[in-house]
Design a protein around this motif. Structure first.
Motif, short mmCIF file in Angstrom:
data_model
loop_
_atom_site.label_atom_id
_atom_site.label_comp_id
_atom_site.label_asym_id
_atom_site.label_seq_id
_atom_site.Cartn_x
_atom_site.Cartn_y
_atom_site.Cartn_z
N TRP A 164 0.85 -1.18 0.00
CA TRP A 164 0.00 0.00 0.00
C TRP A 164 0.89 1.24 0.00
CZ3 TRP A 164 0.35 3.34 4.15
CH2 TRP A 164 0.92 2.83 5.32
N GLY A 165 0.29 2.36 -0.38
CA GLY A 165 1.02 3.62 -0.38
C GLY A 165 2.27 3.53 -1.23
N THR B 91 -2.41 8.15 4.33
CA THR B 91 -3.31 9.28 4.13
C THR B 91 -4.13 9.51 5.40
OG1 THR B 91 -3.47 8.75 1.78
CG2 THR B 91 -5.21 10.13 2.70
N ARG B 92 -4.27 10.77 5.80
CA ARG B 92 -5.09 11.10 6.98
C ARG B 92 -6.53 10.68 6.67
NH1 ARG B 92 -7.58 15.75 9.73
NH2 ARG B 92 -6.94 15.61 11.91
N HIS B 93 -7.16 10.01 7.64
CA HIS B 93 -8.50 9.47 7.41
C HIS B 93 -9.24 9.28 8.73
CE1 HIS B 93 -6.00 5.93 8.21
NE2 HIS B 93 -7.10 5.35 8.65
N VAL B 94 -10.48 8.82 8.62
CA VAL B 94 -11.31 8.57 9.80
C VAL B 94 -12.16 7.33 9.53
CG1 VAL B 94 -13.18 10.10 9.02
CG2 VAL B 94 -12.86 9.66 11.47
N PRO C 4 -10.12 11.52 13.50
CA PRO C 4 -9.20 11.61 12.37
C PRO C 4 -7.78 11.24 12.82
CG PRO C 4 -10.54 13.59 12.53
CD PRO C 4 -10.77 12.80 13.78
N HIS C 5 -7.07 10.48 11.97
CA HIS C 5 -5.72 10.06 12.33
C HIS C 5 -4.87 9.81 11.09
CE1 HIS C 5 -8.13 6.39 11.99
NE2 HIS C 5 -7.01 5.75 11.66
N GLN C 6 -3.54 9.83 11.33
CA GLN C 6 -2.58 9.58 10.26
C GLN C 6 -1.32 8.98 10.88
OE1 GLN C 6 -1.00 13.02 8.23
NE2 GLN C 6 -0.42 11.82 6.44
N PHE C 7 -0.91 7.81 10.36
CA PHE C 7 0.31 7.15 10.78
C PHE C 7 1.46 7.65 9.93
CE2 PHE C 7 3.45 3.84 11.04
CZ PHE C 7 3.35 3.37 12.35
N LYS C 8 2.59 8.04 10.57
CA LYS C 8 3.73 8.60 9.85
C LYS C 8 5.04 8.01 10.37
CE LYS C 8 1.71 12.88 10.94
NZ LYS C 8 1.84 14.30 11.21
N ASN C 9 6.00 7.85 9.48
CA ASN C 9 7.34 7.45 9.87
C ASN C 9 8.33 8.51 9.40
OD1 ASN C 9 9.77 6.37 10.51
ND2 ASN C 9 9.58 4.53 9.26
N THR D 94 -12.99 7.11 5.48
CA THR D 94 -13.13 8.34 4.71
C THR D 94 -11.80 9.06 4.74
OG1 THR D 94 -15.47 8.51 5.33
CG2 THR D 94 -14.41 10.49 4.46
N ASP D 95 -11.17 9.22 3.57
CA ASP D 95 -9.91 9.97 3.50
C ASP D 95 -10.21 11.45 3.67
OD1 ASP D 95 -8.50 7.65 3.11
OD2 ASP D 95 -8.21 7.94 0.96
N LEU D 96 -9.28 12.14 4.36
CA LEU D 96 -9.42 13.56 4.65
C LEU D 96 -8.34 14.34 3.92
CD1 LEU D 96 -10.01 13.17 8.47
CD2 LEU D 96 -11.75 13.46 6.71
N ALA D 97 -8.64 15.57 3.60
CA ALA D 97 -7.66 16.42 2.88
C ALA D 97 -6.59 16.91 3.82
CB ALA D 97 -8.37 17.60 2.24
#
Length: 114
Positions: free
Chosen positions: A14-15, A43-46, A85-90, A111-114
């Motif tokens: 993915w990604g 991607t930031r999403h909920v 809303p959340h986003q996983f980042k490295n 639902t992806d968020l902008a």
């Protein structure tokens, strides 16, 4: 029933070159092992129904949860309630490996968020 591992689990990419393995893929519970390379993020999403728990196995990550960053290291986890809303980042130099446990499944509940 047989033991499951990343050697025999369903694998997906993915990604931008991130890996995932479905360790448990039930109707009401998902357990996924993922690997995110340095500099990559989701991607930031909920999720409106599902709750999730992210648990770091190796490396470090940042989980942005409702506008607040939480740094996580190996052996630490964070609960994501439904509707947050959340986003996983490295943003670190090394890959991060972690478990994502979702109840119920997130299938059709994102639902992806902008």
């Amino acid at each position: 029933m047989r033991p499951v591992s990343i050697q025999n689990a369903d694998h997906y990419v993915w990604g931008d070159q991130c890996d995932g393995w479905h360790l448990l893929k039930g109707d009401d519970l998902h357990v996924i092992r993922e690997k995110v390379l340095p500099g990559r993020s989701e991607t930031r999403h909920v999720h409106s129904i599902a709750q999730q728990f992210f648990f770091i196995l190796a490396g470090q990550a940042v989980m942005e949860l409702n506008g607040e960053d939480h740094q996580l290291s190996a052996g630490e986890g964070l609960h994501i309630p439904p509707g947050m809303p959340h986003q996983f980042k490295n943003p670190f130099r090394d890959p991060v490996e972690f478990l994502v446990i979702s109840h119920p499944t997130t299938r059709g509940d994102r639902t992806d968020l902008a």
